[in-house]
Design a protein around this motif. Structure first.
Motif, PDB file in Angstrom:
ATOM      1  N   GLU A  14      -3.962   2.529  11.480  1.00  0.00           N
ATOM      2  CA  GLU A  14      -2.698   1.804  11.330  1.00  0.00           C
ATOM      3  C   GLU A  14      -1.620   2.447  12.200  1.00  0.00           C
ATOM      4  O   GLU A  14      -0.838   1.775  12.867  1.00  0.00           O
ATOM      5  CB  GLU A  14      -2.273   1.797   9.850  1.00  0.00           C
TER       6      GLU A  14
ATOM      7  N   GLY B 129       0.837  -1.201   0.000  1.00  0.00           N
ATOM      8  CA  GLY B 129       0.000   0.000   0.000  1.00  0.00           C
ATOM      9  C   GLY B 129       0.867   1.244   0.000  1.00  0.00           C
ATOM     10  O   GLY B 129       2.079   1.181  -0.215  1.00  0.00           O
ATOM     11  N   GLU B 130       0.246   2.399   0.233  1.00  0.00           N
ATOM     12  CA  GLU B 130       1.044   3.628   0.161  1.00  0.00           C
ATOM     13  C   GLU B 130       1.634   4.031   1.510  1.00  0.00           C
ATOM     14  O   GLU B 130       2.803   4.370   1.595  1.00  0.00           O
ATOM     15  CB  GLU B 130       0.241   4.766  -0.479  1.00  0.00           C
ATOM     16  N   GLY B 131       0.830   4.001   2.548  1.00  0.00           N
ATOM     17  CA  GLY B 131       1.329   4.397   3.852  1.00  0.00           C
ATOM     18  C   GLY B 131       0.226   4.244   4.875  1.00  0.00           C
ATOM     19  O   GLY B 131      -0.947   4.207   4.517  1.00  0.00           O
ATOM     20  N   PRO B 132       0.596   4.165   6.147  1.00  0.00           N
ATOM     21  CA  PRO B 132      -0.408   3.944   7.186  1.00  0.00           C
ATOM     22  C   PRO B 132      -1.417   5.086   7.274  1.00  0.00           C
ATOM     23  O   PRO B 132      -1.065   6.246   7.058  1.00  0.00           O
ATOM     24  CB  PRO B 132       0.427   3.905   8.480  1.00  0.00           C
TER      25      PRO B 132
ATOM     26  N   HIS C  33      -6.792   0.863  -4.923  1.00  0.00           N
ATOM     27  CA  HIS C  33      -6.642   0.851  -3.470  1.00  0.00           C
ATOM     28  C   HIS C  33      -8.017   0.588  -2.841  1.00  0.00           C
ATOM     29  O   HIS C  33      -9.019   1.145  -3.305  1.00  0.00           O
ATOM     30  CB  HIS C  33      -6.104   2.208  -3.020  1.00  0.00           C
TER      31      HIS C  33
ATOM     32  N   PRO D 218      -0.527  -2.729   9.402  1.00  0.00           N
ATOM     33  CA  PRO D 218      -1.069  -2.202   8.151  1.00  0.00           C
ATOM     34  C   PRO D 218      -2.516  -2.640   7.897  1.00  0.00           C
ATOM     35  O   PRO D 218      -2.909  -3.761   8.265  1.00  0.00           O
ATOM     36  CB  PRO D 218      -0.158  -2.769   7.057  1.00  0.00           C
TER      37      PRO D 218
END
Ligand code: URA
Length: 194
Positions: free
Chosen positions: A48, A41-44, A156, A54
């Protein structure tokens, strides 16, 4: 290359970019350390960041449902990580400088895991791992091979929550991931009826 334990310790102590100032937890990754399939994925997000795991917020619930549809799970056969391991404030896209500071950790995770398949979740991961010019609306579900790893990207899960009209395309992409997994890592389905 660091071992899993060394890498996790290094990430937990990381202060290489300003996201370290605002994080509650570093979100290292989750899943078996021999999983043949990796999701990035891209980021928390908020949940998260609070929990250090995550995809545990609403998008994470949908992601787990999507995986279960094709007989996969973070408990058994999928490792999940992100391009950046600390939450960007207000869930903005991670900056290139933040990605640059963090990407080495993901590369170390890939080197340790040696996955057969990498699935990028959304545009940010696809642009970083597949092609800087990646167009998620046009190219989702396409497969490329990089350094012996089969790679693809899907929408996403947060984008699917915002726009459910993207779900049918994603079902098709998930079925293609299942076929690719049957081909490249058949052990994933060897004891399943799928
Ligand atoms: N979105 C992401 O890209 N990663 C997470 O871990 C959670 C939400």
């Amino acid at each position: 290359m660091l071992s899993w334990e060394q890498l996790n310790e290094t990430c937990q102590a990381c202060r290489q970019c300003p996201l370290a100032e605002t994080r509650h937890h570093v979100v290292f990754g989750v899943g078996p350390q021999n999983a043949p399939i990796m999701l990035v994925g891209e980021g928390p997000g908020e949940q998260e960041d609070l929990q250090g795991i995550p995809f545990v917020g609403p998008a994470g619930q949908l992601l787990d449902d999507m995986l279960s549809l094709i007989g996969l799970s973070r408990e058994k056969n999928v490792y999940i990580a992100n391009i950046v391991k600390c939450r960007p404030p207000h869930n903005r896209d991670p900056l290139h400088t933040e990605q640059d500071a963090c990407i080495g950790y993901l590369r170390n995770q890939v080197a340790l895991l040696r996955p057969k398949i990498i699935v990028c979740l959304g545009r940010i991961a696809a642009q970083r791992l597949i092609d800087p010019g990646y167009k998620i609306t046009q190219q989702h579900g396409q497969w490329v091979e990089k350094a012996g790893v089969a790679m693809t990207a899907i929408y996403h899960p947060a984008a699917l929550l915002r726009d459910p009209s993207k779900k049918p395309d994603t079902f098709g992409d998930l079925r293609a991931i299942r076929s690719k997994a049957r081909q490249l890592c058949p052990q994933v389905y060897s004891s399943s009826s799928l």
